[in-house]
Design a protein around this motif. Structure first.
Motif, mmCIF file in Angstrom:
data_model
loop_
_atom_site.group_PDB
_atom_site.id
_atom_site.type_symbol
_atom_site.label_atom_id
_atom_site.label_comp_id
_atom_site.label_asym_id
_atom_site.label_seq_id
_atom_site.Cartn_x
_atom_site.Cartn_y
_atom_site.Cartn_z
ATOM 1 N N GLU A 125 52.191 -40.976 15.357
ATOM 2 C CA GLU A 125 51.353 -42.115 15.751
ATOM 3 C C GLU A 125 51.074 -43.082 14.603
ATOM 4 O OE1 GLU A 125 51.206 -42.304 18.813
ATOM 5 O OE2 GLU A 125 51.596 -40.219 19.299
ATOM 6 N N ASN A 126 52.027 -43.243 13.694
ATOM 7 C CA ASN A 126 51.890 -44.236 12.622
ATOM 8 C C ASN A 126 53.147 -45.104 12.602
ATOM 9 O OD1 ASN A 126 49.334 -43.444 10.955
ATOM 10 N ND2 ASN A 126 50.392 -41.513 11.369
ATOM 11 N N LYS A 127 53.191 -46.095 13.473
ATOM 12 C CA LYS A 127 54.405 -46.878 13.682
ATOM 13 C C LYS A 127 54.779 -47.747 12.482
ATOM 14 C CE LYS A 127 53.937 -46.996 18.714
ATOM 15 N NZ LYS A 127 53.825 -47.854 19.925
ATOM 16 N N ASP A 128 53.833 -48.004 11.586
ATOM 17 C CA ASP A 128 54.139 -48.837 10.425
ATOM 18 C C ASP A 128 55.139 -48.163 9.489
ATOM 19 O OD1 ASP A 128 52.466 -50.794 11.329
ATOM 20 O OD2 ASP A 128 50.767 -50.191 10.081
ATOM 21 N N ILE A 166 60.085 -43.052 8.302
ATOM 22 C CA ILE A 166 60.294 -41.636 8.587
ATOM 23 C C ILE A 166 60.765 -41.515 10.030
ATOM 24 C CG2 ILE A 166 59.264 -39.338 8.671
ATOM 25 C CD1 ILE A 166 59.148 -40.410 5.896
ATOM 26 N N LEU A 167 61.973 -41.032 10.227
ATOM 27 C CA LEU A 167 62.466 -40.730 11.570
ATOM 28 C C LEU A 167 61.959 -39.339 11.939
ATOM 29 C CD1 LEU A 167 64.300 -41.180 14.062
ATOM 30 C CD2 LEU A 167 66.202 -40.268 12.696
ATOM 31 N N ILE A 168 61.270 -39.226 13.068
ATOM 32 C CA ILE A 168 60.723 -37.940 13.501
ATOM 33 C C ILE A 168 61.339 -37.568 14.845
ATOM 34 C CG2 ILE A 168 58.645 -36.670 14.155
ATOM 35 C CD1 ILE A 168 57.064 -38.310 12.195
ATOM 36 N N THR A 169 62.014 -36.418 14.873
ATOM 37 C CA THR A 169 62.686 -35.931 16.077
ATOM 38 C C THR A 169 62.160 -34.539 16.396
ATOM 39 O OG1 THR A 169 64.660 -37.130 15.338
ATOM 40 C CG2 THR A 169 64.918 -35.624 17.190
ATOM 41 N N LYS A 170 61.456 -34.416 17.506
ATOM 42 C CA LYS A 170 60.792 -33.156 17.847
ATOM 43 C C LYS A 170 61.759 -32.023 18.152
ATOM 44 C CE LYS A 170 57.639 -33.127 20.875
ATOM 45 N NZ LYS A 170 57.016 -33.400 22.189
ATOM 46 N N LYS A 281 47.180 -42.664 6.804
ATOM 47 C CA LYS A 281 46.770 -44.071 6.744
ATOM 48 C C LYS A 281 46.144 -44.386 5.390
ATOM 49 C CE LYS A 281 46.204 -44.635 11.732
ATOM 50 N NZ LYS A 281 45.260 -44.746 12.871
ATOM 51 N N THR A 282 45.386 -43.436 4.861
ATOM 52 C CA THR A 282 44.807 -43.622 3.528
ATOM 53 C C THR A 282 45.904 -43.698 2.475
ATOM 54 O OG1 THR A 282 42.792 -42.423 4.159
ATOM 55 C CG2 THR A 282 43.254 -42.627 1.803
ATOM 56 N N LEU A 283 46.870 -42.784 2.555
ATOM 57 C CA LEU A 283 47.967 -42.743 1.585
ATOM 58 C C LEU A 283 48.723 -44.061 1.545
ATOM 59 C CD1 LEU A 283 49.735 -40.946 -0.339
ATOM 60 C CD2 LEU A 283 51.140 -40.424 1.669
ATOM 61 N N PHE A 284 49.084 -44.587 2.721
ATOM 62 C CA PHE A 284 49.893 -45.805 2.769
ATOM 63 C C PHE A 284 49.063 -47.079 2.628
ATOM 64 C CE2 PHE A 284 52.978 -42.790 4.327
ATOM 65 C CZ PHE A 284 54.173 -43.288 3.825
#
Length: 477
Positions: A125-128, A166-170, A281-284
């Motif tokens: 849930e972090n599309k950025d 980051i590409l995320i594939t479940k 979100k804090t990290l980025f």
């Protein structure tokens, strides 16, 4: 449609008027390239400003506070997932490193119920800086779909959309299943893409398409254990992927009963997801992408030596043997020739990047023993299972074990144990002695790998985080 016609006309009018024999060279593709530039002009983004040392130290304090808050939540509800989550955060941190062009692909592998996808769901849930793709095929990177017009293919290509993300594939299990010829095709595509130099392919439908440019991205995924033949195919093409085994220790009847009494597992997952998203979100928000120099994170010489040792072991354990049919026993395959052992340089680069970011994402500018404990787990997770089991048994026996000890420790029959003992000997990790008979054979670790026998301990005042399973942890389903 009218707008496209006007743009094509503008293209032809703006070009130098060609001679009749060259007129047909003004192809539809050239016109469409012009349209693409008008509709979607090249980005003029400036490079991230390199962060100063005082600002870096101040930022690390904030990251450390956010990290402590996150780990306290996860440790309360899913403590056995902490090493995997920390590894996932480290892969996210790779986006922050300046001048890093080597894509990082790390997949969690484990049996059903081992919470491999739970870790990924915590991060989503972090599309950025993420791109979620559940339904994935290698053809998705650069499409040649016959039912899609050529001018629309660029809008569905996966490769440009994951650049610097980051590409995320479940679920990647289908990627590791299929006929050998299909797997060779799949991993030949992945090998090229994971070199970070883009990808160009050709088809009879749409001709040559692709992206001949540097494309950096990181990839997190999950899969169930796959057949040994997949390791062979990946090894033949050049492995670019590392794995993290999430299989938990066997739980007792009492612990499972305690878990069965709980009714708030979904709520606990939600809390961990919220805490992870808050941290990311804090990290980025504190660090821009590509703003941190890799040498900003100190890598002590003794730990760098450990990293190189772990990578050398991994490269040997996942080496490929040439096989042929034994003429004396036509139903049995035997190896011949020297094993095909990959050069360790690329793997060192990938795992050094992950190690440095284990420190960075926890708010530290210095790598410690706990970071290397996780790297050790990754390297052993990235090799064929039976070789790993026998090699770990040898390490547990302090570098010397006979066939009876290996068989007991691994649960293998003695003929099977002997086969893998002999393989490890052929791979140059240990000396295999056949003995006067099959029952007296033994394996002894070579001197250059005795560093693996040293007990790893975290630095004083720091908590050990390398163990994959924590005693008393809640069972994740």
């Amino acid at each position: 449609m009218e707008n496209q016609k006007r743009l094509i006309k503008a293209f032809l009018d703006s070009s130098e008027r060609p001679s009749p024999d060259k007129y047909l060279r003004h192809t539809k593709e050239k016109a469409l390239d012009y349209i693409g530039e008008k509709i979607d002009p090249p980005s003029n983004k400036t490079q991230a400003t390199e962060i100063s040392k005082p600002e870096f130290q101040e930022s690390l304090i904030k990251i450390g506070e956010a990290y402590k808050e996150l780990t306290s939540v996860v440790e309360k509800h899913f403590p056995d997932l902490l090493p995997a989550l920390k590894t996932a955060l480290a892969v996210h941190g790779c986006l922050l490193i300046k001048d890093n062009f080597q894509p990082i692909a790390l997949f969690f592998v484990g049996v059903s119920g081992s919470a491999k996808t739970t870790v990924l769901m915590f991060c989503l849930e972090n599309k950025d800086f993420q791109f979620r793709c559940d339904n994935f095929t290698p053809a998705s990177f650069v499409s040649h779909a016959a039912n899609v017009k050529i001018e629309k293919l660029a809008s569905i290509d996966l490769l440009p959309r994951i650049k610097d993300k980051i590409l995320i594939t479940k679920e990647l299990a289908p990627l590791f299943r299929g006929r050998d010829d299909e797997l060779v095709k799949t991993f030949s595509i992945l090998t090229t893409i994971l070199d970070g130099k883009g990808y160009v392919s050709n088809s009879g439908t749409h001709g040559t398409r692709g992206y001949p440019e540097d494309i950096f991205f990181c990839w997190l995924g999950a899969t169930t254990p796959f057949p040994p033949s997949v390791h062979t195919i990946m090894g033949q093409l050049g492995t670019r992927i590392v794995f993290f085994n999430t299989d938990p220790k066997e739980n007792s009847q009492e612990k499972l009963e305690e878990y069965a009494k709980k009714t708030n597992s979904d709520e606990n997952e939600k809390k961990c997801k919220e805490a992870t998203n808050k941290y990311l979100k804090t990290l980025f928000s504190i660090f821009e992408k590509k703003s941190i120099k890799l040498d900003s994170i100190e890598f002590p010489k003794n730990l760098l030596r450990q990293l190189v040792l772990y990578v050398r072991v991994m490269c040997r354990l996942r080496a490929v043997f040439s096989m042929k049919i034994d003429e004396k026993a036509s139903d049995e395959k035997i190896w011949h020739g020297r094993p095909q052992i990959e050069q360790p340089h690329r793997a060192i680069k990938i795992l050094r990047m992950i190690t440095s970011n284990l420190a960075l994402t926890s708010g530290r500018d210095k790598i410690n023993e706990a970071d290397l404990s996780i790297i050790r787990h990754i390297t052993l997770s990235s090799v064929p299972e039976n070789r790993r089991i026998v090699f770990e048994a040898l390490i547990q026996k302090q570098g010397y074990a006979d066939i009876a000890e290996i068989s007991t420790a691994t649960g293998m029959s003695r003929p099977t144990a002997r086969k893998y003992m002999q393989e490890i000997g052929e791979l140059g990790l240990a000396t295999f002695s056949p003995g006067s008979n099959a029952e007296s054979s033994f394996l002894q670790l070579k001197e250059e790998f005795l560093g693996l026998l040293q007990t790893e301990r975290p630095e004083e005042g720091e908590k050990q985080t390398g163990d994959v399973c924590v005693e008393g942890a809640e069972v994740p389903f």
